[in-house]
Design a protein around this motif. Structure first.
Motif, short mmCIF file in Angstrom:
data_model
loop_
_atom_site.label_atom_id
_atom_site.label_comp_id
_atom_site.label_asym_id
_atom_site.label_seq_id
_atom_site.Cartn_x
_atom_site.Cartn_y
_atom_site.Cartn_z
N VAL A 54 33.65 -7.70 -44.40
CA VAL A 54 32.91 -7.09 -45.51
C VAL A 54 32.14 -5.86 -45.02
O VAL A 54 32.17 -4.79 -45.64
N LEU A 55 31.46 -5.99 -43.89
CA LEU A 55 30.64 -4.91 -43.36
C LEU A 55 31.47 -3.68 -43.03
O LEU A 55 31.12 -2.56 -43.39
N VAL A 56 32.58 -3.90 -42.35
CA VAL A 56 33.44 -2.78 -41.95
C VAL A 56 34.12 -2.16 -43.16
O VAL A 56 34.26 -0.94 -43.25
N PHE A 57 34.53 -3.00 -44.11
CA PHE A 57 35.19 -2.48 -45.29
C PHE A 57 34.24 -1.56 -46.08
O PHE A 57 34.63 -0.47 -46.51
N LEU A 58 32.98 -1.96 -46.23
CA LEU A 58 32.04 -1.13 -46.97
C LEU A 58 31.62 0.10 -46.18
O LEU A 58 31.25 1.13 -46.76
N LEU A 98 25.37 -2.77 -52.80
CA LEU A 98 26.66 -3.38 -53.08
C LEU A 98 26.91 -4.59 -52.19
O LEU A 98 27.44 -5.61 -52.64
N GLN A 99 26.52 -4.49 -50.92
CA GLN A 99 26.72 -5.63 -50.01
C GLN A 99 25.87 -6.82 -50.44
O GLN A 99 26.31 -7.97 -50.32
N LEU A 100 24.66 -6.56 -50.92
CA LEU A 100 23.82 -7.65 -51.42
C LEU A 100 24.50 -8.37 -52.58
O LEU A 100 24.43 -9.60 -52.71
N TRP A 225 42.33 2.96 -42.86
CA TRP A 225 42.17 2.43 -41.50
C TRP A 225 41.45 1.08 -41.54
O TRP A 225 41.79 0.14 -40.82
N THR A 226 40.44 0.98 -42.40
CA THR A 226 39.68 -0.26 -42.52
C THR A 226 40.58 -1.39 -43.00
O THR A 226 40.51 -2.52 -42.48
#
Length: 496
Positions: A54-58, A98-100, A225-226
């Motif tokens: 999730v972190l890398v994708f965002l 968005l991550q929240l 790339w993600t």
């Protein structure tokens, strides 16, 4: 001529500071990582790997492409820096929100409730990003790598201290969250102070179309790339338990250390250096091939050696409870020289003002890798590891097909650049494997030391026999003697 000599000296100085201090910073990070990994369980790393998807994708939205546009541009006005700062603040603030929102959905997908709490805290990383990206971009543009290098060392120490404290005090998987936070925020604070980055952002983006367009192209490239780099964990997290996923994730971490930790810093130096050479195609091609030749001299023996010493290597570094990950290390290591070669194309394409080439190759990878992993996961975690060995040669061939005309190189020249390191490494790996089979039972640390010494001596000897000019070139580079000037005869003759 003086300008060329001065530019060459600045590039060599940049490589020294960026890669040299990167090695020291990584030694500090690895020291703490190896201490922490002996305390935590594989399941902790499996849970953490799920949050990283999730972190890398965002993070593909975090605006690093805007910084690249500043590095690539011939001239940057102060208003463009303020506009970029405003864009970065808006982008990263939005990503954190968005991550929240996505945290609870991710926890439900992986069937791991703790993931929601971890992701909510990790959102703080994005708030530090604007204060890192622009100061570092401004220094990178001027090939000023000394200050960022020192700052990287400081943040590495802060991160290592945080990780050790949390691990020894029973924080478990939270150790893997708090340590990166400490690294990001300490680095952001130090960069702002070093550059005196005390400017006000502007949210009036009039005239920033070119900067935004370049950044948007790199943004799309980063998205693809993600997808290709995170699809294995995203797919495996749904099919594997945290223990097996942790073993696979740490095997991937160990085998991608060189490609993921050392090559990108060199690419950071190569990007502005190639940008300065874009008006001299022959010099750029010569420099690109030389970079491949020298980096593959390190990558090939490192990874092929890792493949044949996986069992003693894992037990020595990670401890006996991680021995189950040894087969994954042996398999994944076979794919990594090809991965190293593939990612070397990116700075050359971007420096030539062709980020769309990088975007196309990443788009292809964003289809190839998930499809490969969806098929491979049917064979379990071993299938997942073999997926890398199958997919990356295909991706590298596609990357070459898209790039070679723009860079001005052909397949023969690539082969000649790769061959010295690859040929010597294959023979070296065979020698190390035979020696390993003949050695009696002994302490694992001693076994690894004997195999590494055997491999090192064999590799140097083989280079002396099979590729003496290349070995002399490396020695010349180390002692900092002036290399021969690149010229048409070198490229036209195909002698690289």
């Amino acid at each position: 001529m003086d300008d060329d000599s001065n530019f060459g000296n600045r590039v060599r100085s940049a490589v020294f500071w960026r890669s040299g201090t990167q090695i020291l910073a990584q030694v500090i990070a690895w020291g703490s990582t190896l201490a922490v990994v002996r305390i935590l369980d594989p399941g902790d790393y499996g849970i953490f790997a799920m949050t990283q998807v999730v972190l890398v994708f965002l993070s593909f939205l975090n605006g690093y492409g805007l910084a690249s546009s500043i590095i690539q541009a011939e001239k940057v006005e102060p208003i463009r820096i303020r506009q970029a700062f405003g864009m970065l603040l808006l982008l990263n603030g939005g990503i954190a929100i968005l991550q929240l929102i996505l945290a609870s959905f991710a926890a439900e997908y992986y069937r791991q409730p703790i993931i929601a709490d971890l992701l909510r805290v990790q959102a703080l990383i994005f708030l530090a990003t604007p204060f890192m990206v622009l100061p570092e971009a401004l220094m990178t543009r001027e090939l000023e790598f000394k200050k960022p290098a020192i700052i990287n060392l400081i943040s590495a120490v802060v991160g290592a201290t945080t990780a050790l404290y949390c691990a020894y005090n029973g924080y478990g998987v939270w150790t893997l969250v708090y340590a990166p936070l400490a690294i990001f925020w300490s680095r952001a604070i130090c960069l702002v102070i070093a550059v005196k980055f005390y400017i006000l952002p502007t949210f009036n983006f009039t005239g920033a179309g070119a900067m935004f367009g370049f950044g948007a192209t790199l943004l799309a490239s980063h998205l693809f790339w993600t997808i290709q780099s995170q699809s294995d964990i995203f797919i495996a997290g749904r099919h594997l338990d945290p223990h097996d996923l942790g073993l696979y994730a740490e095997a991937l971490f160990l085998t991608t250390i060189f490609a993921a930790k050392f090559v990108p810093p060199l690419n950071e130096v190569a990007f502005p250096a190639y940008s300065r050479l874009q008006s001299n195609p022959r010099a750029l091609a010569w420099s690109f091939l030389k970079a491949i030749r020298l980096i593959m001299l390190i990558s090939c023996p490192l990874y092929l050696g890792m493949a044949v010493t996986a069992y003693p290597l894992v037990e020595t570094l990670f401890g006996p409870k991680w021995n189950e990950m040894s087969p994954f290390v042996a398999i994944l290591a076979l794919a990594m020289p090809v991965m190293t070669l593939q990612i070397l194309f990116t700075p050359a394409n971007n420096a030539l003002g062709r980020p769309q080439v990088t975007a196309r190759t990443n788009m292809f990878g964003a289809v190839l890798m998930p499809v490969t992993f969806l098929i491979a996961i049917q064979y379990g975690v071993y299938g997942l590891a073999w997926g890398w060995v199958i997919a990356f040669p295909i991706l590298t061939l596609f990357t070459f097909s898209q790039s070679h005309r723009h860079i001005g190189i052909n397949a023969l020249e690539i082969g000649q650049a790769v061959w010295p390191g690859l040929s010597a490494s294959i023979v070296m790996a065979a020698i190390v494997y035979l020696v390993d089979q003949m050695l009696p039972e002994m302490i694992v640390y001693l076994r690894l030391a004997l195999l590494v010494a055997t491999g090192g001596l064999a590799y140097l000897g083989l280079l002396y026999i099979l590729a003496r000019p290349t070995l002399m070139e490396v020695i010349q580079l180390i002692v900092r003697r002036k290399p021969p000037e690149p010229g048409p005869t070198i490229l036209e003759s195909g002698t690289i």
